[in-house]
Design a protein around this motif. Structure first.
Motif, PDB file in Angstrom:
ATOM      1  N   LEU A  60       7.034  88.253  12.985  1.00 14.02           N
ATOM      2  CA  LEU A  60       6.019  87.808  13.941  1.00 14.02           C
ATOM      3  C   LEU A  60       5.670  88.918  14.923  1.00 14.02           C
ATOM      4  CD1 LEU A  60       7.319  84.192  14.611  1.00 14.02           C
ATOM      5  CD2 LEU A  60       5.196  84.827  13.438  1.00 14.02           C
ATOM      6  N   GLY A  61       6.655  89.723  15.293  1.00 11.61           N
ATOM      7  CA  GLY A  61       6.373  90.871  16.155  1.00 11.61           C
ATOM      8  C   GLY A  61       5.406  91.835  15.504  1.00 11.61           C
ATOM      9  N   VAL A  62       5.593  92.073  14.208  1.00 14.16           N
ATOM     10  CA  VAL A  62       4.661  92.922  13.464  1.00 14.16           C
ATOM     11  C   VAL A  62       3.265  92.310  13.478  1.00 14.16           C
ATOM     12  CG1 VAL A  62       4.060  93.785  11.169  1.00 14.16           C
ATOM     13  CG2 VAL A  62       6.405  93.996  11.998  1.00 14.16           C
ATOM     14  N   THR A  63       3.184  91.023  13.157  1.00 15.20           N
ATOM     15  CA  THR A  63       1.880  90.351  13.132  1.00 15.20           C
ATOM     16  C   THR A  63       1.158  90.476  14.468  1.00 15.20           C
ATOM     17  OG1 THR A  63       2.537  88.752  11.441  1.00 15.20           O
ATOM     18  CG2 THR A  63       0.745  88.104  12.909  1.00 15.20           C
ATOM     19  N   LEU A  64       1.853  90.182  15.554  1.00 14.42           N
ATOM     20  CA  LEU A  64       1.231  90.214  16.873  1.00 14.42           C
ATOM     21  C   LEU A  64       0.881  91.641  17.284  1.00 14.42           C
ATOM     22  CD1 LEU A  64       3.548  87.579  18.564  1.00 14.42           C
ATOM     23  CD2 LEU A  64       1.187  87.242  17.774  1.00 14.42           C
ATOM     24  N   GLY A  65       1.746  92.592  16.949  1.00 15.71           N
ATOM     25  CA  GLY A  65       1.440  93.989  17.250  1.00 15.71           C
ATOM     26  C   GLY A  65       0.223  94.481  16.505  1.00 15.71           C
ATOM     27  N   VAL A  66       0.086  94.060  15.253  1.00 10.96           N
ATOM     28  CA  VAL A  66      -1.084  94.465  14.471  1.00 10.96           C
ATOM     29  C   VAL A  66      -2.355  93.865  15.059  1.00 10.96           C
ATOM     30  CG1 VAL A  66      -2.205  94.291  12.217  1.00 10.96           C
ATOM     31  CG2 VAL A  66       0.221  94.862  12.356  1.00 10.96           C
ATOM     32  N   TYR A  67      -2.297  92.603  15.452  1.00 13.74           N
ATOM     33  CA  TYR A  67      -3.483  91.999  16.064  1.00 13.74           C
ATOM     34  C   TYR A  67      -3.877  92.722  17.351  1.00 13.74           C
ATOM     35  CZ  TYR A  67      -4.029  87.912  13.036  1.00 13.74           C
ATOM     36  OH  TYR A  67      -4.286  87.086  11.967  1.00 13.74           O
ATOM     37  N   VAL A  68      -2.910  93.207  18.099  1.00 11.51           N
ATOM     38  CA  VAL A  68      -3.199  93.933  19.334  1.00 11.51           C
ATOM     39  C   VAL A  68      -3.921  95.243  19.041  1.00 11.51           C
ATOM     40  CG1 VAL A  68      -2.108  95.265  21.192  1.00 11.51           C
ATOM     41  CG2 VAL A  68      -1.371  92.923  20.744  1.00 11.51           C
ATOM     42  N   ALA A  69      -3.459  95.978  18.037  1.00 11.11           N
ATOM     43  CA  ALA A  69      -3.902  97.366  17.854  1.00 11.11           C
ATOM     44  C   ALA A  69      -4.930  97.593  16.766  1.00 11.11           C
ATOM     45  CB  ALA A  69      -2.678  98.248  17.572  1.00 11.11           C
ATOM     46  N   ALA A  70      -5.125  96.631  15.884  1.00 11.34           N
ATOM     47  CA  ALA A  70      -5.871  96.907  14.653  1.00 11.34           C
ATOM     48  C   ALA A  70      -7.294  97.388  14.890  1.00 11.34           C
ATOM     49  CB  ALA A  70      -5.880  95.667  13.769  1.00 11.34           C
ATOM     50  N   ARG A  71      -7.984  96.814  15.848  1.00 10.25           N
ATOM     51  CA  ARG A  71      -9.399  97.163  16.028  1.00 10.25           C
ATOM     52  C   ARG A  71      -9.564  98.616  16.459  1.00 10.25           C
ATOM     53  NH1 ARG A  71     -14.188  94.208  16.791  1.00 10.25           N
ATOM     54  NH2 ARG A  71     -15.885  95.727  16.618  1.00 10.25           N
ATOM     55  N   LEU A  72      -8.645  99.129  17.257  1.00  8.92           N
ATOM     56  CA  LEU A  72      -8.790 100.484  17.791  1.00  8.92           C
ATOM     57  C   LEU A  72      -8.172 101.545  16.897  1.00  8.92           C
ATOM     58  CD1 LEU A  72      -8.115  99.929  21.604  1.00  8.92           C
ATOM     59  CD2 LEU A  72     -10.301 100.378  20.488  1.00  8.92           C
ATOM     60  N   SER A  73      -6.989 101.274  16.344  1.00  9.77           N
ATOM     61  CA  SER A  73      -6.254 102.335  15.657  1.00  9.77           C
ATOM     62  C   SER A  73      -5.927 102.035  14.204  1.00  9.77           C
ATOM     63  CB  SER A  73      -4.932 102.603  16.394  1.00  9.77           C
ATOM     64  OG  SER A  73      -4.054 101.505  16.253  1.00  9.77           O
ATOM     65  N   GLY A  74      -6.167 100.813  13.760  1.00  8.89           N
ATOM     66  CA  GLY A  74      -5.723 100.429  12.430  1.00  8.89           C
ATOM     67  C   GLY A  74      -4.323  99.852  12.445  1.00  8.89           C
ATOM     68  N   ALA A  75      -3.647  99.928  13.587  1.00  9.06           N
ATOM     69  CA  ALA A  75      -2.320  99.309  13.772  1.00  9.06           C
ATOM     70  C   ALA A  75      -1.313  99.787  12.741  1.00  9.06           C
ATOM     71  CB  ALA A  75      -2.443  97.780  13.754  1.00  9.06           C
ATOM     72  N   HIS A  76      -1.046 101.089  12.744  1.00  8.48           N
ATOM     73  CA  HIS A  76       0.003 101.601  11.866  1.00  8.48           C
ATOM     74  C   HIS A  76       1.373 101.141  12.364  1.00  8.48           C
ATOM     75  CE1 HIS A  76      -2.786 105.265  10.807  1.00  8.48           C
ATOM     76  NE2 HIS A  76      -3.380 104.097  10.672  1.00  8.48           N
ATOM     77  N   LEU A  77       1.651 101.370  13.640  1.00 10.65           N
ATOM     78  CA  LEU A  77       2.886 100.951  14.319  1.00 10.65           C
ATOM     79  C   LEU A  77       4.143 101.543  13.679  1.00 10.65           C
ATOM     80  CD1 LEU A  77       2.149  97.141  14.885  1.00 10.65           C
ATOM     81  CD2 LEU A  77       1.145  99.139  16.017  1.00 10.65           C
ATOM     82  N   ASN A  78       3.996 102.552  12.857  1.00 11.65           N
ATOM     83  CA  ASN A  78       5.104 103.053  12.042  1.00 11.65           C
ATOM     84  C   ASN A  78       4.735 104.447  11.544  1.00 11.65           C
ATOM     85  OD1 ASN A  78       6.906 103.615   9.927  1.00 11.65           O
ATOM     86  ND2 ASN A  78       6.944 101.507   9.219  1.00 11.65           N
ATOM     87  N   PRO A  79       5.470 105.486  11.916  1.00 10.45           N
ATOM     88  CA  PRO A  79       5.133 106.840  11.448  1.00 10.45           C
ATOM     89  C   PRO A  79       5.128 106.964   9.936  1.00 10.45           C
ATOM     90  CG  PRO A  79       6.661 106.954  13.281  1.00 10.45           C
ATOM     91  CD  PRO A  79       6.580 105.502  12.903  1.00 10.45           C
ATOM     92  N   ALA A  80       5.966 106.198   9.245  1.00 10.38           N
ATOM     93  CA  ALA A  80       5.971 106.250   7.784  1.00 10.38           C
ATOM     94  C   ALA A  80       4.650 105.729   7.218  1.00 10.38           C
ATOM     95  CB  ALA A  80       7.140 105.448   7.229  1.00 10.38           C
TER      96      ALA A  80
END
Length: 282
Positions: A60-80
């Protein structure tokens, strides 16, 4: 002017990666702190969650983090993920290092917040801030369990496999030439991928599958009293495993997706005449 807009665009992307990764870690490290530290103080112990609640909260943390960032950055949230997208999806290599730094910074700040908020519980359960509660912030081979003799090399294998699965499935879910989820559901599906990996691949190394997720909180724990943060339960230097493993696994997963699926998908070119009705056909 163009250069200024480009810079401001990158700044927005980096803030999005920072914020999205921070949200991820607030829920991820937060649930482990609740289960490990808070749960150890209930009567009977273990009254505040278990492995499944940890897996669900991370997803759920991943899901919510992606919703936060996706529009601006694509929501990678992970260097890999960032490196794999640069290698296989045309993401600019010039942005890889800034994205990774923003992700690590977001994870670091989130872990500091968790550390602060759970300071009383952590001090009560583990006054010396030892390996007993280090797993709140960073991963360990076999989750610190000495009954399961996983070495750093076994954990490295696990991280390569787990991150390869993650990237293979992320590319499948987000490939517009395939069958991507509709109605903006991709973040939810990506979160479910993380839940599934946690439930199936969490034994040998705690499914970090993300260098920022592990290194940022590990650094935060080191600065706040965990002197053994860089080592595992056997005293070996371990911090490099959840960094190197995910990078290798991410590239492997991206290569396998391209080999087995991506190169066979139809192109985005218009269908040949006769394949679909023309606009004036009734």
């Amino acid at each position: 002017m163009t250069e200024r807009l480009h810079r401001s665009g990158l700044v927005g992307e980096l803030f999005a990666e920072f914020a999205g990764t921070m949200i991820l870690i607030l829920f991820g490290c937060g649930v482990v702190a609740q289960v490990v530290a808070g749960g150890a103080l209930t009567d009977p112990p273990g009254g505040l969650g278990d492995h499944d609640s940890i897996a669900w909260a991370w997803g759920l943390g991943v899901t919510l983090g992606v919703y936060v960032a996706a529009r601006l950055s694509g929501a990678h949230l992970n260097p890999a993920v960032t490196v794999a997208l640069a290698a296989f999806k045309g993401f600019p290599w010039s942005k890889v290092a800034p994205y990774a730094l923003a992700q690590v910074a977001g994870a670091f700040v989130a872990a500091l917040i968790v550390r602060w908020n759970y300071s009383e519980a952590l001090a009560k359960v583990d006054p010396g801030h030892t390996i007993k509660t280090q797993g709140v912030f960073s991963t360990l081979p076999a989750n610190g369990n000495t009954n399961l003799p996983v070495t750093e090399w076994g954990a490295l294998r696990d991280q390569i496999i787990g991150t390869a699965i993650l990237l293979f499935l992320i590319l499948a879910v987000t490939d517009l030439l395939g069958t991507p989820p509709g109605a903006n559901l991709a973040p939810f599906i990506v979160g479910l991928i993380v839940v599934a990996i946690g439930m199936a691949w969490g034994t040998a190394a705690g499914y970090a599958i993300n260098p920022a997720r592990d290194f940022g909180p590990r650094l935060a724990s080191f600065f706040t009293g965990y002197g053994g943060a860089w080592r595992d339960q056997y005293g070996n230097f371990y911090f490099w495993v959840p960094i190197i493993g995910p990078f290798i696994g991410g590239l492997l997963g991206g290569a396998l997706y391209k080999l087995f699926i991506g190169r066979f998908l139809p192109t985005a070119e218009p269908e040949p005449p006769g394949r679909v009705p023309t606009p004036d056909e009734s």
